[in-house]
Enzyme design. Structure first.
Site, PDB file in Angstrom:
ATOM      1  N   LYS A  10       0.907  -1.273   0.103  1.00  0.00           N
ATOM      2  CA  LYS A  10       0.027   0.042  -0.056  1.00  0.00           C
ATOM      3  C   LYS A  10       0.691   1.195  -0.019  1.00  0.00           C
ATOM      4  CE  LYS A  10      -3.819  -2.227   2.366  1.00  0.00           C
ATOM      5  NZ  LYS A  10      -4.936  -1.787   3.532  1.00  0.00           N
ATOM      6  N   TYR A  50     -12.688  -2.986  -1.954  1.00  0.00           N
ATOM      7  CA  TYR A  50     -13.462  -2.980  -0.568  1.00  0.00           C
ATOM      8  C   TYR A  50     -15.034  -2.488  -0.579  1.00  0.00           C
ATOM      9  CZ  TYR A  50      -8.907  -1.895   1.373  1.00  0.00           C
ATOM     10  OH  TYR A  50      -7.315  -2.239   1.533  1.00  0.00           O
ATOM     11  N   PHE A  58     -14.632   4.514   8.688  1.00  0.00           N
ATOM     12  CA  PHE A  58     -13.539   4.778   8.481  1.00  0.00           C
ATOM     13  C   PHE A  58     -13.081   4.697   6.756  1.00  0.00           C
ATOM     14  CE2 PHE A  58     -13.833   0.198   8.938  1.00  0.00           C
ATOM     15  CZ  PHE A  58     -13.328  -0.441   7.754  1.00  0.00           C
ATOM     16  N   ARG A  86      -1.659 -14.277   4.487  1.00  0.00           N
ATOM     17  CA  ARG A  86      -2.522 -13.715   5.693  1.00  0.00           C
ATOM     18  C   ARG A  86      -1.595 -13.745   6.906  1.00  0.00           C
ATOM     19  NH1 ARG A  86      -6.732  -9.975   4.747  1.00  0.00           N
ATOM     20  NH2 ARG A  86      -7.369 -10.641   7.006  1.00  0.00           N
ATOM     21  N   THR A  92      -5.191  -7.242  11.384  1.00  0.00           N
ATOM     22  CA  THR A  92      -5.429  -5.919  10.691  1.00  0.00           C
ATOM     23  C   THR A  92      -4.891  -4.717  11.613  1.00  0.00           C
ATOM     24  OG1 THR A  92      -7.354  -6.954   9.737  1.00  0.00           O
ATOM     25  CG2 THR A  92      -7.383  -4.435   9.934  1.00  0.00           C
ATOM     26  N   ARG A 103       2.847  -6.466   9.239  1.00  0.00           N
ATOM     27  CA  ARG A 103       2.238  -5.259   9.933  1.00  0.00           C
ATOM     28  C   ARG A 103       2.696  -4.940  11.318  1.00  0.00           C
ATOM     29  NH1 ARG A 103      -3.787  -6.818   7.905  1.00  0.00           N
ATOM     30  NH2 ARG A 103      -3.887  -5.657   5.897  1.00  0.00           N
ATOM     31  N   ASN A 117      -2.210   0.440   6.997  1.00  0.00           N
ATOM     32  CA  ASN A 117      -1.388  -0.623   6.860  1.00  0.00           C
ATOM     33  C   ASN A 117      -0.606  -0.727   5.559  1.00  0.00           C
ATOM     34  OD1 ASN A 117      -2.209  -2.358   9.147  1.00  0.00           O
ATOM     35  ND2 ASN A 117      -3.916  -2.875   8.337  1.00  0.00           N
ATOM     36  N   HIS A 120      -1.729  -5.623   1.754  1.00  0.00           N
ATOM     37  CA  HIS A 120      -3.006  -6.024   1.744  1.00  0.00           C
ATOM     38  C   HIS A 120      -2.810  -7.579   1.170  1.00  0.00           C
ATOM     39  CE1 HIS A 120      -7.253  -6.912   0.306  1.00  0.00           C
ATOM     40  NE2 HIS A 120      -6.764  -7.588  -0.641  1.00  0.00           N
ATOM     41  N   GLU A 131     -10.494 -10.526  -6.663  1.00  0.00           N
ATOM     42  CA  GLU A 131      -9.442  -9.362  -6.683  1.00  0.00           C
ATOM     43  C   GLU A 131      -8.514  -9.472  -7.729  1.00  0.00           C
ATOM     44  OE1 GLU A 131      -9.818  -8.546  -1.735  1.00  0.00           O
ATOM     45  OE2 GLU A 131      -7.947  -9.214  -2.558  1.00  0.00           O
TER      46      GLU A 131
HETATM   47  N1  UDP Z   1      -9.402  -0.396   8.363  1.00  0.00           N
HETATM   48  C1  UDP Z   1      -9.514   0.694   8.871  1.00  0.00           C
HETATM   49  N2  UDP Z   1     -10.244   0.686  10.290  1.00  0.00           N
HETATM   50  C2  UDP Z   1     -10.970  -0.554  10.733  1.00  0.00           C
HETATM   51  C3  UDP Z   1     -10.854  -1.729   9.592  1.00  0.00           C
HETATM   52  C4  UDP Z   1     -10.098  -1.560   8.571  1.00  0.00           C
HETATM   53  O1  UDP Z   1      -8.937   1.776   8.909  1.00  0.00           O
HETATM   54  O2  UDP Z   1     -11.690  -0.519  11.725  1.00  0.00           O
HETATM   55  C5  UDP Z   1      -8.708  -0.311   6.996  1.00  0.00           C
HETATM   56  C6  UDP Z   1      -7.136  -0.874   7.241  1.00  0.00           C
HETATM   57  O3  UDP Z   1      -6.293  -0.316   6.476  1.00  0.00           O
HETATM   58  C7  UDP Z   1      -7.358  -2.433   6.610  1.00  0.00           C
HETATM   59  C8  UDP Z   1      -8.517  -2.096   5.503  1.00  0.00           C
HETATM   60  O4  UDP Z   1      -9.371  -1.144   6.143  1.00  0.00           O
HETATM   61  O5  UDP Z   1      -6.257  -2.966   6.289  1.00  0.00           O
HETATM   62  C9  UDP Z   1      -9.400  -3.244   5.162  1.00  0.00           C
HETATM   63  O6  UDP Z   1      -9.802  -3.770   6.538  1.00  0.00           O
HETATM   64  P1  UDP Z   1     -10.306  -5.357   6.732  1.00  0.00           P
HETATM   65  O7  UDP Z   1     -11.075  -5.546   7.856  1.00  0.00           O
HETATM   66  O8  UDP Z   1     -10.545  -5.902   5.249  1.00  0.00           O
HETATM   67  O9  UDP Z   1      -8.866  -5.930   7.025  1.00  0.00           O
HETATM   68  P2  UDP Z   1      -7.556  -6.535   6.381  1.00  0.00           P
HETATM   69  O10 UDP Z   1      -8.172  -7.631   5.561  1.00  0.00           O
HETATM   70  O11 UDP Z   1      -6.777  -5.506   5.604  1.00  0.00           O
HETATM   71  O12 UDP Z   1      -6.880  -7.424   7.484  1.00  0.00           O
HETATM   72 MG    MG Z   2      -9.906  -7.841   4.200  1.00  0.00          MG
END
Ligand code: UDP
Ligand code: MG
Length: 137
Positions: A10, A50, A58, A86, A92, A103, A117, A120, A131
């Site tokens: 990112k 997304y 957010f 993952r 996250t 992370r 973050n 992804h 995706e």
């Molecule tokens: N995100 C955020 N606040 C939250 C949840 C998610 O800013 O409470 C952002 C964060 O950058 C995250 C992205 O949205 O990587 C996608 O969220 P997801 O829950 O899909 O998490 P990921 O799959 O990236 O672990």
């Molecule tokens: Mg996700």
């Protein structure tokens, strides 16, 4: 099972010169990078990528972050790479992501509405197929 997953570095990871660090981890782990490019994602693309988060509090900040500069887009391949990547990313929230994960090692929380973050990864094989088709036409 051999799988493919979408890996993104990112904008914060690109701006802070972590491309090499992150690609090293992928290659050291043994996953193959079978395609790669650098793009500044559009809002239309991100709304699809997304889709599950559109409308959340957010989301506007996430959109602003994700369009703030180029991202590195990769297709990673290997046995169980979806869950393997993952695991390498960590959870996250970068504050609670374990040291040793990407992370956990390379990012932190800031006083910002979205978590910046550095990477992804697709969350399932089905999501990965969707995706990959989205980012690589
Ligand atoms: N995100 C955020 N606040 C939250 C949840 C998610 O800013 O409470 C952002 C964060 O950058 C995250 C992205 O949205 O990587 C996608 O969220 P997801 O829950 O899909 O998490 P990921 O799959 O990236 O672990
Ligand atoms: Mg996700």
């Amino acid at each position: 099972m051999t799988e493919q997953t979408l890996m993104l570095i990112k904008p914060d990871g690109v701006k802070r010169a972590m491309i090499g660090n992150i690609i090293n981890r992928v290659e050291n782990k043994g996953y193959r990078i079978i395609d790669m490019k650098m793009v500044v994602p559009t809002e239309q693309l991100l709304n699809k990528h997304y889709a599950e988060h559109v409308g959340k509090s957010f989301y506007p900040a996430l959109l602003e972050y994700m369009t703030s500069g180029p991202v590195v887009v990769m297709i990673g391949e290997g046995t169980n790479v979806v869950s393997g990547w993952r695991a390498m990313m960590g959870e996250t929230n970068p504050t609670s992501a374990m040291p040793g994960t990407i992370r956990g090692d390379l990012g932190r929380e800031w006083d910002e509405p979205a978590m910046m973050n550095v990477v992804h990864g697709s969350d399932s094989v089905t999501t990965a197929k969707y995706e990959i088709s989205l980012w690589f036409d």
